[in-house]
Design an enzyme around this catalytic site. Structure first.
Site, PDB file in Angstrom:
ATOM      1  N   ASN A   1       5.390  -2.846   8.952  1.00 51.39           N
ATOM      2  CA  ASN A   1       4.435  -2.289  10.155  1.00 51.39           C
ATOM      3  C   ASN A   1       4.628  -3.491  11.278  1.00 51.39           C
ATOM      4  O   ASN A   1       3.459  -3.377  11.840  1.00 51.39           O
ATOM      5  CB  ASN A   1       2.821  -2.390   9.624  1.00 51.39           C
ATOM      6  CG  ASN A   1       2.642  -1.123   8.699  1.00 51.39           C
ATOM      7  OD1 ASN A   1       3.279  -0.196   8.948  1.00 51.39           O
ATOM      8  ND2 ASN A   1       2.011  -1.484   7.432  1.00 51.39           N
TER       9      ASN A   1
ATOM     10  N   THR B   1       0.800  -1.120   0.074  1.00 51.80           N
ATOM     11  CA  THR B   1      -0.001   0.055  -0.137  1.00 51.80           C
ATOM     12  C   THR B   1       0.927   1.236   0.098  1.00 51.80           C
ATOM     13  O   THR B   1       0.386   2.225  -0.438  1.00 51.80           O
ATOM     14  CB  THR B   1      -0.996   0.087   1.352  1.00 51.80           C
ATOM     15  OG1 THR B   1      -0.062  -0.103   2.538  1.00 51.80           O
ATOM     16  CG2 THR B   1      -2.058  -1.243   1.172  1.00 51.80           C
TER      17      THR B   1
ATOM     18  N   ASP C   1       6.260 -12.616   3.535  1.00 52.24           N
ATOM     19  CA  ASP C   1       5.926 -11.253   3.648  1.00 52.24           C
ATOM     20  C   ASP C   1       6.958 -10.479   3.869  1.00 52.24           C
ATOM     21  O   ASP C   1       7.028  -9.332   4.435  1.00 52.24           O
ATOM     22  CB  ASP C   1       4.749 -11.388   5.032  1.00 52.24           C
ATOM     23  CG  ASP C   1       4.432  -9.962   5.154  1.00 52.24           C
ATOM     24  OD1 ASP C   1       4.005  -9.427   3.975  1.00 52.24           O
ATOM     25  OD2 ASP C   1       3.959  -9.434   6.041  1.00 52.24           O
TER      26      ASP C   1
ATOM     27  N   ARG D   1      -6.381   0.624   8.559  1.00 54.03           N
ATOM     28  CA  ARG D   1      -5.117   1.287   8.933  1.00 54.03           C
ATOM     29  C   ARG D   1      -4.113   1.422   7.827  1.00 54.03           C
ATOM     30  O   ARG D   1      -3.352   2.425   7.891  1.00 54.03           O
ATOM     31  CB  ARG D   1      -4.232   0.663  10.092  1.00 54.03           C
ATOM     32  CG  ARG D   1      -3.552  -0.433   9.773  1.00 54.03           C
ATOM     33  CD  ARG D   1      -2.955  -1.144  10.926  1.00 54.03           C
ATOM     34  NE  ARG D   1      -3.078  -2.706  10.685  1.00 54.03           N
ATOM     35  CZ  ARG D   1      -1.857  -3.078   9.921  1.00 54.03           C
ATOM     36  NH1 ARG D   1      -1.010  -2.323   9.360  1.00 54.03           N
ATOM     37  NH2 ARG D   1      -2.075  -4.540   9.676  1.00 54.03           N
TER      38      ARG D   1
HETATM   39  C1  0GY Z   1       1.285  -7.542   4.408  1.00 54.59           C
HETATM   40  C2  0GY Z   1       0.796  -6.815   5.510  1.00 54.59           C
HETATM   41  C3  0GY Z   1       0.649  -5.545   5.890  1.00 54.59           C
HETATM   42  C4  0GY Z   1       1.059  -4.372   4.847  1.00 54.59           C
HETATM   43  C5  0GY Z   1       0.673  -4.501   3.458  1.00 54.59           C
HETATM   44  O1  0GY Z   1       0.375  -3.548   1.537  1.00 54.59           O
HETATM   45  C6  0GY Z   1       0.903  -3.366   2.694  1.00 54.59           C
HETATM   46  O2  0GY Z   1       1.051  -2.225   3.054  1.00 54.59           O
HETATM   47  O3  0GY Z   1       0.134  -5.601   3.163  1.00 54.59           O
HETATM   48  C7  0GY Z   1       0.212  -4.965   7.397  1.00 54.59           C
HETATM   49  O4  0GY Z   1       0.520  -3.980   7.556  1.00 54.59           O
HETATM   50  O5  0GY Z   1      -0.540  -5.935   7.842  1.00 54.59           O
HETATM   51  O6  0GY Z   1       0.771  -8.414   3.849  1.00 54.59           O
HETATM   52  O7  0GY Z   1       2.544  -6.984   3.816  1.00 54.59           O
END
Ligand code: 0GY
Length: 305
Positions: free
Chosen positions: A263, A78, A258, A131
């Site tokens: 985070n 994200t 992952d 979030r």
């Molecule tokens: C993951 C989990 C997280 C973040 C994202 O795209 C992202 O920012 O997926 C999270 O913070 O739980 O799957 O990488």
């Protein structure tokens, strides 16, 4: 350009991970990982909710080789919004050893989708974790799902377990395979046979197009950092959940590191230990062959699987 300021308290990925004791089957796929930046080439999105450290494609590919994986599925994070440039650049330099899952808006053109497909994109990600993103209206997501379906792509969804009831009808109407990130983020303090995880199992039971990543014990565990316990078998509280899915849906589970673990607040996992965790949730070689090779190949490299 000066490097952007990382989110306060940000934990960088763990440099120098141990060598896993578990030998992965030949052709194993890390089916959930990310690239971040580097920000001087691929700036983070203005609408992002966090600013990470950089995590480049070279570093990802070095980790892949160190851990014993053959391939990666890179999922749009994200912090890059709907600008998939860093991900597409990684695919382009992967020598066919990476596939991608992107984030797009309804404004994406058919030509852009075709180019992404040629580079190895096989899915779009819809994110419902508050979030992390401001939500995209469901009508727009439905439109995107209809457009990517003829390409043979699937939809990856990320949500919190408490939101599943509200999202159920949307998920179950999607016209493609639906891949759930991190088991739908169960609260692992609740029993594996309790109503919350029971709902998730029912989703998979009733909808054979739903798959799950049995990933992210380090994110879901309430047991605390493994170093505190001196454990080589950490995250025990997550094991029953992942194991249940591996046993009940052996042909619809995937696993990923992952990396670079966005985070996380209390510790950064050693990716070598994370690989060893697989043995707890998929104890037999046959289960690992399905989880790490056959299943991801079916979704991401169907012509080679
Ligand atoms: C993951 C989990 C997280 C973040 C994202 O795209 C992202 O920012 O997926 C999270 O913070 O739980 O799957 O990488």
């Amino acid at each position: 350009m000066t490097a952007p300021q990382k989110t306060p308290g940000w934990l960088d990925w763990y440099a120098g991970p141990s060598t896993p004791r578990l030998q992965l089957p030949p052709g194993a796929v890390d089916a959930h990982c990310h690239v971040f930046g580097p920000a001087d080439r691929f700036p983070y999105a203005p609408e992002r909710k966090y600013t990470p450290c950089d995590a480049s494609r070279e570093q990802l590919f070095a980790l892949r080789d160190h851990l014993g994986f053959a391939r990666n599925v890179i999922v749009q994070a994200t912090c890059h919004g709907a600008d998939n440039s860093a991900l597409l650049d990684a695919l382009e330099h992967s020598q066919g050893r990476a596939r991608g899952v992107v984030t797009v808006r309804r404004s994406v053109t058919d030509g852009e989708l075709q180019r992404m497909h040629a580079l190895g994109v096989r899915g779009v990600r819809f994110n419902f974790v508050r979030r992390l993103v401001d939500f995209t209206p469901k009508a727009e997501l439905e439109e995107i799902a209809q457009r990517i379906q003829p390409l043979g792509w699937h939809v990856v969804v990320y949500f919190e377990a408490a939101d599943l009831p509200e999202l159920w009808s949307f998920f179950t109407a999607l016209p493609t395979p639906v891949v759930v990130d991190h088991m739908g983020r169960p609260d692992v303090r609740q029993p594996v046979d309790g109503p919350e995880f029971g709902r998730f199992i029912r989703l998979m039971q009733e909808h054979p197009n739903v798959w799950s990543k049995v990933s992210c014990p380090e994110r879901l565990s309430m047991a605390g950092p493994p170093a505190l316990h001196g454990e080589r078998r950490p995250y025990r509280d997550v094991v029953p959940f992942a194991r249940r899915l591996v046993e009940q849906f052996p042909d619809r589970v995937l696993w990923g590191t992952d990396w670079p673990h966005p985070n996380l607040k209390d510790h950064m996992p050693d990716d070598g230990l994370l690989v060893d965790f697989i043995e707890q949730i998929a104890p037999t070689p046959a289960q690992r062959q399905q989880l790490l090779v056959r299943n991801p190949m079916k979704l991401y490299w169907p012509d080679e699987g």
